[in-house]
Scaffold this active site. Structure first.
Site, mmCIF file in Angstrom:
data_model
loop_
_atom_site.group_PDB
_atom_site.id
_atom_site.type_symbol
_atom_site.label_atom_id
_atom_site.label_comp_id
_atom_site.label_asym_id
_atom_site.label_seq_id
_atom_site.Cartn_x
_atom_site.Cartn_y
_atom_site.Cartn_z
ATOM 1 N N TYR A 1 1.232 -0.820 0.129
ATOM 2 C CA TYR A 1 0.155 -0.013 -0.125
ATOM 3 C C TYR A 1 0.559 1.330 -0.241
ATOM 4 C CZ TYR A 1 -3.794 3.366 1.642
ATOM 5 O OH TYR A 1 -4.236 3.885 1.918
ATOM 6 N N THR B 1 1.824 3.992 1.444
ATOM 7 C CA THR B 1 2.116 4.334 2.850
ATOM 8 C C THR B 1 3.046 3.541 3.265
ATOM 9 O OG1 THR B 1 0.688 3.171 4.131
ATOM 10 C CG2 THR B 1 0.267 5.991 3.992
ATOM 11 N N LYS B 2 3.178 2.214 2.837
ATOM 12 C CA LYS B 2 4.018 0.952 3.493
ATOM 13 C C LYS B 2 5.474 0.905 2.903
ATOM 14 C CE LYS B 2 0.855 -0.241 5.665
ATOM 15 N NZ LYS B 2 -0.272 -1.702 5.358
ATOM 16 N N ASN B 3 6.367 0.462 3.534
ATOM 17 C CA ASN B 3 7.918 0.972 3.426
ATOM 18 C C ASN B 3 8.331 0.456 1.641
ATOM 19 O OD1 ASN B 3 8.082 0.861 5.918
ATOM 20 N ND2 ASN B 3 9.221 -0.878 6.677
#
Ligand SMILES: *Cc1c(COP(=O)(O)O)cnc(C)c1O
Length: 382
Positions: free
Chosen positions: A183, A185-187
């Protein structure tokens, strides 16, 4: 501090020219849906994690759902999980026909512990879904011990934990299945996207079939150049496949994942040093941490009764986007009314849920953004 001119979006991704070029190349190739880029991304991701099998999906939520469906648990089985997670974790348990059984977390790591899990095991318990909160690895050695003793499956929610390791071994490789999120916002981001990893070829094969309508193996190849092949529907499946456009982004981002992590490690050190005398609790370090989020814990007593929600507003007023990871999940209206959860059942999770705030911590932050976050935090928590 003066209000920022533009709003600082929480968790914004790094998108560079090579991501843009990769998406354009995929568009020009005209093979946009599930195809060769997805296969390549699956291969590169399992090499990065160090595991034999992987299946790319359109989200981690899909991964959690299919993991539990593929394990074929009897209807009404209890699955132990944490209230310190995103609702997707519990919803996936429910959609697989099981009952989410919440269990309190450790107040420092915010993770489930083997000791706390043990208290929740009943004859109906069939699986555990631990979440590596903010990338702080759960003690998987102890959790796997409890799982083996009680004959339980383990599905690891690794949405925050792409780079997390325990003694050099990636999380997601300890349990039966590991689920990752890409997603925004993920790393590592692919817009929307996810991946399951497993050591079990049968689980990989079943999840791939379930992810594409339940059609027999490699049904996406039916439009390729190897001659038309009929497919057979062998399960009532879902539409959870990843597209080549997403995989093109994932392949580029995977090559940058350690660079992004180093940037967050650096920022983590700066924040911890700058904020050490403020009226809030700072997040704890751990070996093998992925450093996905930087969560502060508001101490209202030290701040003349100022609450976390007031703190959220103060950041927003300065044009700085913030997050809450998480409000204790068992207190959301659905789980409360359906399963009889109520306030007081999980004091550690409830305390975190009331007092936690996540400040911007993305490798996309500029020096000016970082300066603003530091100034704002010092002003708000002085
Ligand atoms: C983001 C997240 C998910 C869901 O991931 P998606 O890829 O958005 O479906 C699940 N669990 C946790 C802990 C998450 O943070």
């Amino acid at each position: 501090m003066k209000k920022r001119e533009n709003f600082l979006v929480f968790g914004s991704p790094v998108i560079e020219e090579d991501e843009i070029a990769a998406v354009c190349d995929t568009l020009r190739s005209k093979w946009i849906g599930t195809g060769p880029k997805v296969s390549e991304f699956e291969k590169r991701f399992r090499e990065y994690i160090g595991i034999e099998y992987s299946a790319a999906l359109n989200s981690c939520t899909a991964g959690l759902h299919l993991a539990l469906v593929a394990l074929d648990l009897p209807a009404g089985s209890e699955v132990i999980t944490t209230p310190m997670t995103f609702c997707a974790t519990a919803n996936a348990i429910i959609h697989s026909g099981c009952v989410p059984v919440f269990c309190d977390v450790d107040p420092v790591s915010r993770n489930l512990t083997a000791e706390k899990i043990k208290e929740k095991i009943t004859p109906r318990t069939k699986a555990i879904v631990p979440v590596h909160f903010a990338g702080y690895p759960c003690d998987m050695v102890e959790i796997m011990k409890i799982a083996k003793e009680n004959n339980l499956y383990v599905v690891e929610d690794c949405a925050h934990a792409i780079e997390s390791t325990i003694n050099g071994k990636h999380v997601g490789t300890f349990g039966d299945i590991g689920c990752f999120s890409f997603y925004v916002t993920k790393n590592l981001m692919t817009g929307e996207g996810g991946m399951i990893v497993t050591k079990n070829p049968k689980l990989e094969a079943k999840i791939k079939v379930l992810a594409l309508h339940g059609m027999s193996k490699d049904a996406w190849k039916r439009f390729g150049d190897e001659g038309y092949k009929h497919y057979q529907v062998i399960y009532p499946g879902f539409k959870y496949n990843m597209m080549d456009i997403q995989a093109a982004l994932g392949l580029i981002q995977l090559g940058k994942v350690e660079r992004f992590r180093s940037k967050r490690v650096e920022l983590w050190k700066i924040f911890k040093n700058e904020f050490k005398n403020l009226s809030c609790r700072l997040p704890s370090d751990h070996d093998g941490h992925a450093y996905h989020l930087f969560c502060l814990e508001v101490d209202s007593e030290k701040m003349k009764g100022k609450t976390r929600d007031q703190v959220l507003l103060e950041y927003q007023k300065l044009n700085i986007g913030v997050g809450v990871h998480y409000q204790a999940l068992h207190l959301q209206p659905f789980y409360e009314s359906k399963y009889g959860y109520s306030k007081g059942m999980f004091p550690n999770a409830e305390n975190i849920g009331t007092n936690t705030i996540s400040i911007p911590f993305s490798p996309a932050l500029t020096d000016k953004d970082i300066e603003d976050v530091i100034l704002a935090t010092k002003e708000i928590f002085q």
